[in-house]
Scaffold this motif. Structure first.
Motif, PDB file in Angstrom:
ATOM      1  N   ALA A   1       0.681  -1.272  -0.049  1.00  0.00           N
ATOM      2  CA  ALA A   1       0.132  -0.054   0.031  1.00  0.00           C
ATOM      3  C   ALA A   1       1.040   1.316  -0.041  1.00  0.00           C
ATOM      4  CB  ALA A   1      -0.828   0.167   1.163  1.00  0.00           C
ATOM      5  N   ALA A   2       2.067   1.137   0.728  1.00  0.00           N
ATOM      6  CA  ALA A   2       2.890   2.411   0.892  1.00  0.00           C
ATOM      7  C   ALA A   2       3.658   2.718  -0.509  1.00  0.00           C
ATOM      8  CB  ALA A   2       3.975   2.189   1.849  1.00  0.00           C
ATOM      9  N   ALA A   3       3.746   1.698  -1.264  1.00  0.00           N
ATOM     10  CA  ALA A   3       4.385   1.790  -2.638  1.00  0.00           C
ATOM     11  C   ALA A   3       3.534   2.258  -3.695  1.00  0.00           C
ATOM     12  CB  ALA A   3       4.689   0.627  -2.964  1.00  0.00           C
ATOM     13  N   ALA A   4       2.129   2.176  -3.275  1.00  0.00           N
ATOM     14  CA  ALA A   4       1.035   2.631  -4.450  1.00  0.00           C
ATOM     15  C   ALA A   4       0.926   4.196  -4.719  1.00  0.00           C
ATOM     16  CB  ALA A   4      -0.173   2.305  -3.960  1.00  0.00           C
ATOM     17  N   ASP A   5       0.508   4.684  -5.720  1.00  0.00           N
ATOM     18  CA  ASP A   5       0.291   5.951  -5.803  1.00  0.00           C
ATOM     19  C   ASP A   5      -0.982   6.482  -5.058  1.00  0.00           C
ATOM     20  OD1 ASP A   5       2.116   6.240  -7.629  1.00  0.00           O
ATOM     21  OD2 ASP A   5       1.073   5.502  -9.545  1.00  0.00           O
ATOM     22  N   VAL A   6      -1.873   5.566  -4.831  1.00  0.00           N
ATOM     23  CA  VAL A   6      -3.180   5.744  -4.277  1.00  0.00           C
ATOM     24  C   VAL A   6      -3.580   4.897  -3.259  1.00  0.00           C
ATOM     25  CG1 VAL A   6      -5.593   6.742  -4.371  1.00  0.00           C
ATOM     26  CG2 VAL A   6      -3.943   7.496  -5.990  1.00  0.00           C
ATOM     27  N   THR A   7      -3.845   4.921  -2.164  1.00  0.00           N
ATOM     28  CA  THR A   7      -4.366   3.909  -1.264  1.00  0.00           C
ATOM     29  C   THR A   7      -5.944   4.140  -0.901  1.00  0.00           C
ATOM     30  OG1 THR A   7      -3.599   4.700   0.618  1.00  0.00           O
ATOM     31  CG2 THR A   7      -1.981   3.377  -0.421  1.00  0.00           C
ATOM     32  N   VAL A   8      -6.563   3.139  -0.640  1.00  0.00           N
ATOM     33  CA  VAL A   8      -7.888   2.805  -0.220  1.00  0.00           C
ATOM     34  C   VAL A   8      -7.776   1.981   1.021  1.00  0.00           C
ATOM     35  CG1 VAL A   8     -10.264   2.463  -0.769  1.00  0.00           C
ATOM     36  CG2 VAL A   8      -8.764   3.483  -2.487  1.00  0.00           C
ATOM     37  N   PRO A   9      -8.446   2.118   1.857  1.00  0.00           N
ATOM     38  CA  PRO A   9      -9.324   3.231   2.232  1.00  0.00           C
ATOM     39  C   PRO A   9      -8.873   4.839   2.702  1.00  0.00           C
ATOM     40  CG  PRO A   9      -9.202   1.575   4.216  1.00  0.00           C
ATOM     41  CD  PRO A   9      -8.315   1.279   3.269  1.00  0.00           C
ATOM     42  N   GLY A  10      -7.728   4.770   3.161  1.00  0.00           N
ATOM     43  CA  GLY A  10      -7.171   5.726   3.855  1.00  0.00           C
ATOM     44  C   GLY A  10      -7.122   5.732   5.495  1.00  0.00           C
ATOM     45  N   PRO A  11      -6.254   6.809   5.846  1.00  0.00           N
ATOM     46  CA  PRO A  11      -6.264   6.303   7.562  1.00  0.00           C
ATOM     47  C   PRO A  11      -7.374   6.931   8.154  1.00  0.00           C
ATOM     48  CG  PRO A  11      -5.310   8.517   6.462  1.00  0.00           C
ATOM     49  CD  PRO A  11      -5.651   7.884   5.523  1.00  0.00           C
ATOM     50  N   ALA A  12      -7.653   6.336   9.407  1.00  0.00           N
ATOM     51  CA  ALA A  12      -8.735   6.737  10.182  1.00  0.00           C
ATOM     52  C   ALA A  12      -8.414   6.264  11.681  1.00  0.00           C
ATOM     53  CB  ALA A  12      -9.964   5.965   9.790  1.00  0.00           C
ATOM     54  N   PRO A  13      -8.811   7.287  12.478  1.00  0.00           N
ATOM     55  CA  PRO A  13      -8.629   7.050  13.983  1.00  0.00           C
ATOM     56  C   PRO A  13      -9.366   5.562  14.325  1.00  0.00           C
ATOM     57  CG  PRO A  13     -10.339   8.603  13.995  1.00  0.00           C
ATOM     58  CD  PRO A  13      -9.489   8.442  12.364  1.00  0.00           C
ATOM     59  N   LEU A  14      -9.069   4.929  15.459  1.00  0.00           N
ATOM     60  CA  LEU A  14      -9.502   3.412  15.734  1.00  0.00           C
ATOM     61  C   LEU A  14     -10.585   3.640  16.806  1.00  0.00           C
ATOM     62  CD1 LEU A  14      -6.295   1.623  15.331  1.00  0.00           C
ATOM     63  CD2 LEU A  14      -8.004   1.683  13.817  1.00  0.00           C
ATOM     64  N   GLY A  15     -11.577   2.661  16.783  1.00  0.00           N
ATOM     65  CA  GLY A  15     -12.251   2.444  17.848  1.00  0.00           C
ATOM     66  C   GLY A  15     -12.846   3.940  18.473  1.00  0.00           C
ATOM     67  N   THR A  16     -13.041   3.901  19.982  1.00  0.00           N
ATOM     68  CA  THR A  16     -13.580   5.018  20.561  1.00  0.00           C
ATOM     69  C   THR A  16     -12.939   6.472  20.125  1.00  0.00           C
ATOM     70  OG1 THR A  16     -12.304   4.467  22.379  1.00  0.00           O
ATOM     71  CG2 THR A  16     -14.666   3.542  22.341  1.00  0.00           C
TER      72      THR A  16
END
Length: 329
Positions: free
Chosen positions: A111-126
């Motif tokens: 994923a880090a080597a890709a031009d574009v990644t999905v889904p993207g970052p997000a905070p976890l849980g609560t």
């Protein structure tokens, strides 16, 4: 397999989709990309990393799978955490903890080597709930606890809901789900010491329960009606799902959160109160959609997901598109 520094010259851009463990959502996206949009794409599973020759050159971002060499323009990974890969391995026990960690790290590097990644970052849980409040989105009052009775009383709500997040990812056997299923309790009589931390939230009275999919700015909304929070797993036939127009307030909340968190894709579970207030329950970057579109009798979510990926691929590979997409997470 030998990947050289010059391998990038022989690699053509492609979409890489990874069904890590559980769910077939990306299988349908791959079929639509390949057969409908004529977009070069590769579908991988965690099993493929041990069953066939796979190599990655992190310096050039070149991936080789069974002799096919590509440059990942878009990479979408789902359910690739080590504990999930271990739990869903078939036959059971066939993937060691070390194997799972190695696979998960490989997929993260991909994923880090890709031009574009999905889904993207997000905070976890609560942490999602903590970050949503300053952005103007209401969330239920929430505690993490091993003492349900004491926490239910301290929360000050008439009813509470007890959840074990992501239980299906680490416990694949439905016969063992009973003690993990979400349940609504009267706070005054709630009891239990589950032996592990659980999420305890105030039960929010609502006029509608919505699942809204964010697809790089586009939205697809379903209204969900179910007699209990666990009905999807205990009696899925009683769950009613309807494709609906996304209410303006809900759309604004989803887009605000997705932008703040850098999410291209996520399944947002929300409530809409009778006063029109939006309440966030969760944003799941690996959220499934096949169950919801099947219950709604509408298969458009798979199509919309493929359209999103196709557009990201075009932007990443076209002149004047993303100038340096590797800076875009």
């Amino acid at each position: 397999m030998a990947l050289s520094g010059s391998s990038e010259q022989n690699a053509h851009p492609a979409v890489v989709l990874v069904n890590g463990a559980g769910g077939a959502e990306l299988t349908g996206v791959h079929e639509l990309l390949t057969d409908g949009f004529h977009t070069p794409s590769i579908l991988l599973t965690a099993r493929d990393l041990s069953a066939q020759a796979v190599g990655l050159d992190p310096e050039t971002g070149t991936l080789e799978v069974a002799g096919r060499r590509v440059r990942p323009a878009v990479v979408w990974t789902r359910h690739c955490a080590p504990d999930t890969l271990t739990a869903h391995a078939r036959p059971a026990g066939s993937v060691t903890a070390l194997d799972a960690v190695a696979c998960s790290r490989f997929l993260a590097q991909l994923a880090a080597a890709a031009d574009v990644t999905v889904p993207g970052p997000a905070p976890l849980g609560t942490d999602q709930l903590r970050q949503a409040r300053p952005l103007g989105v209401r969330t239920p009052r929430t505690l993490l606890t091993t003492d349900i009775a004491a926490s239910a009383r301290s929360l000050g709500a008439a009813r509470v809901i007890v959840k074990t997040p992501d239980f299906r990812l680490v416990e694949p056997d439905p016969e063992r789900w009973a003690s993990h299923l979400p349940v609504v309790l009267d706070a005054a009589t709630a009891t239990g010491h589950p032996g592990r931390p659980v999420v305890l939230q105030e039960y929010v009275e609502h006029a509608a329960e919505l699942r809204v999919y964010h697809l790089d700015g586009g939205l697809c909304a379903f209204q969900v009606r179910q007699p209990t929070p666990a009905a999807r797993w205990t009696d899925p036939d009683v769950v009613t799902v309807t494709r609906v127009e996304c209410p303006a307030a809900v759309a604004a909340a989803v887009r605000t959160l997705a932008t703040a968190w850098g999410l291209r894709y996520a399944a947002f579970d929300l409530l809409l109160t009778s006063a029109g207030e939006v309440v966030l329950l969760e944003a799941n970057p690996d959220g499934d959609w096949l169950f919801y579109q099947r219950r709604a009798g509408w298969t458009g979510m798979s199509f919309l997901a493929a359209v999103m990926v196709r557009q990201l691929f075009v932007e990443a590979t076209s002149r004047g598109g993303r100038s340096d997409a590797r800076t875009a997470t």
